[in-house]
Design a protein around this motif. Structure first.
Motif, mmCIF file in Angstrom:
data_model
loop_
_atom_site.group_PDB
_atom_site.id
_atom_site.type_symbol
_atom_site.label_atom_id
_atom_site.label_comp_id
_atom_site.label_asym_id
_atom_site.label_seq_id
_atom_site.Cartn_x
_atom_site.Cartn_y
_atom_site.Cartn_z
ATOM 1 N N UNK A 38 92.687 92.669 -56.418
ATOM 2 C CA UNK A 38 92.932 92.608 -56.914
ATOM 3 C C UNK A 38 93.818 93.800 -57.866
ATOM 4 N N UNK A 39 93.127 94.832 -56.861
ATOM 5 C CA UNK A 39 93.373 96.140 -57.397
ATOM 6 C C UNK A 39 94.857 96.838 -56.775
ATOM 7 N N UNK A 40 94.913 96.175 -55.944
ATOM 8 C CA UNK A 40 96.319 96.302 -55.326
ATOM 9 C C UNK A 40 97.868 95.550 -56.414
ATOM 10 N N UNK A 41 98.552 96.350 -56.179
ATOM 11 C CA UNK A 41 99.416 95.842 -57.116
ATOM 12 C C UNK A 41 100.375 94.415 -56.533
ATOM 13 N N UNK A 42 100.729 95.154 -55.098
ATOM 14 C CA UNK A 42 101.102 94.566 -54.170
ATOM 15 C C UNK A 42 101.030 94.400 -52.723
ATOM 16 N N UNK A 43 101.589 94.257 -51.599
ATOM 17 C CA UNK A 43 101.025 94.223 -50.327
ATOM 18 C C UNK A 43 102.724 94.074 -49.294
ATOM 19 N N UNK A 44 102.969 94.559 -48.792
ATOM 20 C CA UNK A 44 103.930 94.161 -48.163
ATOM 21 C C UNK A 44 103.845 93.433 -47.085
ATOM 22 N N UNK A 45 105.091 92.780 -45.937
ATOM 23 C CA UNK A 45 105.205 91.970 -44.881
ATOM 24 C C UNK A 45 104.052 93.111 -44.183
ATOM 25 N N UNK A 84 99.907 97.042 -43.068
ATOM 26 C CA UNK A 84 101.107 96.413 -44.114
ATOM 27 C C UNK A 84 100.923 97.662 -45.483
ATOM 28 N N UNK A 85 101.710 97.739 -46.076
ATOM 29 C CA UNK A 85 101.722 98.433 -46.856
ATOM 30 C C UNK A 85 101.052 97.635 -48.226
ATOM 31 N N UNK A 86 100.344 98.578 -48.843
ATOM 32 C CA UNK A 86 100.145 97.855 -50.004
ATOM 33 C C UNK A 86 99.954 99.084 -50.968
ATOM 34 N N UNK A 87 100.196 98.704 -52.575
ATOM 35 C CA UNK A 87 100.839 99.752 -53.082
ATOM 36 C C UNK A 87 99.539 99.301 -54.596
ATOM 37 N N UNK A 88 99.132 100.398 -54.933
ATOM 38 C CA UNK A 88 97.878 100.778 -56.084
ATOM 39 C C UNK A 88 97.876 101.315 -57.747
ATOM 40 N N UNK A 89 98.300 100.858 -58.712
ATOM 41 C CA UNK A 89 98.608 101.449 -59.277
ATOM 42 C C UNK A 89 97.178 102.336 -60.149
ATOM 43 N N UNK A 90 97.203 103.916 -60.444
ATOM 44 C CA UNK A 90 97.024 104.619 -60.760
ATOM 45 C C UNK A 90 96.943 105.305 -61.773
ATOM 46 N N UNK A 91 96.482 105.130 -63.516
ATOM 47 C CA UNK A 91 97.031 105.415 -64.910
ATOM 48 C C UNK A 91 98.807 105.728 -64.663
ATOM 49 N N UNK A 92 98.995 104.682 -64.382
ATOM 50 C CA UNK A 92 100.637 104.466 -64.981
ATOM 51 C C UNK A 92 101.676 105.065 -63.571
#
Length: 181
Positions: free
Chosen positions: A33-40, A46-54
């Motif tokens: 759940x720390x990742x906003x999303x995960x690419x294919x 795979x690329x993952x995106x995490x949101x830190x301080x917006x």
């Protein structure tokens, strides 16, 4: 979707507790759940995106969901030559599928690869009209600098050739033999 308990978002599906759903080998898998999303996933990562301080930060995970590269990049994209282009501190570089930096983030851009070559450029000051000036070069997907970034102009490819200019001298670069003529 009531029957599955999932929410459709602009980047894919999430559970009610905020975990992103990724597809791995044809199966739906819950991502931390720390990742906003995960690419294919591509060849095991795979690329993952995490949101830190917006702010969004990009990294890589493997299919065991271990971080290959923690989310530290400002942007990241898989290229069709099997490497990832990333932006950090406003500059672009390349990283391979194992998380090794192939090209450090030193370019203001890395173009699309054609025949395993991409045009790059670096900022080289401003002209008297305060327009930014650039110097162009060319790299391959292995990180080799084919043309160092000290050309005033590199044209589009055509029939295995590119027009280049250095010190106001026009030349022809053969992209097949990697030779200047």
């Amino acid at each position: 979707e009531k029957e599955s308990g999932l929410f459709k978002t602009d980047v894919g599906y999430k559970t009610t507790d905020g975990r992103y759903i990724a597809e791995v080998n044809g199966e739906r898998v819950l991502i931390d759940s720390k990742y906003k999303f995960c690419k294919t996933f591509y060849e095991g990562c795979a690329i993952v995106v995490q949101v830190i301080d917006d702010e969004e930060y990009y990294g890589l995970i493997n299919i065991a969901f271990e971080e290959i590269i923690p989310p530290t990049f400002q942007w990241m994209k898989l290229l069709d030559v099997g490497v990832y282009k990333f932006r950090k501190d406003g500059l672009y570089g390349l990283v391979d599928l194992k998380g090794n930096i192939v090209v450090t983030n030193k370019f203001h851009t890395i173009g699309n690869f054609e025949d395993n070559l991409a045009i790059t450029y670096i900022k080289n000051g401003e002209n008297k009209n305060e327009e930014e000036l650039y110097l162009y070069g060319c790299i391959d997907s292995y990180g080799n600098e084919i043309l160092s970034p000290d050309y005033e102009y590199i044209g589009k490819r055509s029939e295995g050739k590119m027009v280049i200019m250095k010190n106001n001298i026009w030349q022809l670069f053969d992209t097949t033999n990697l030779q200047i003529k």
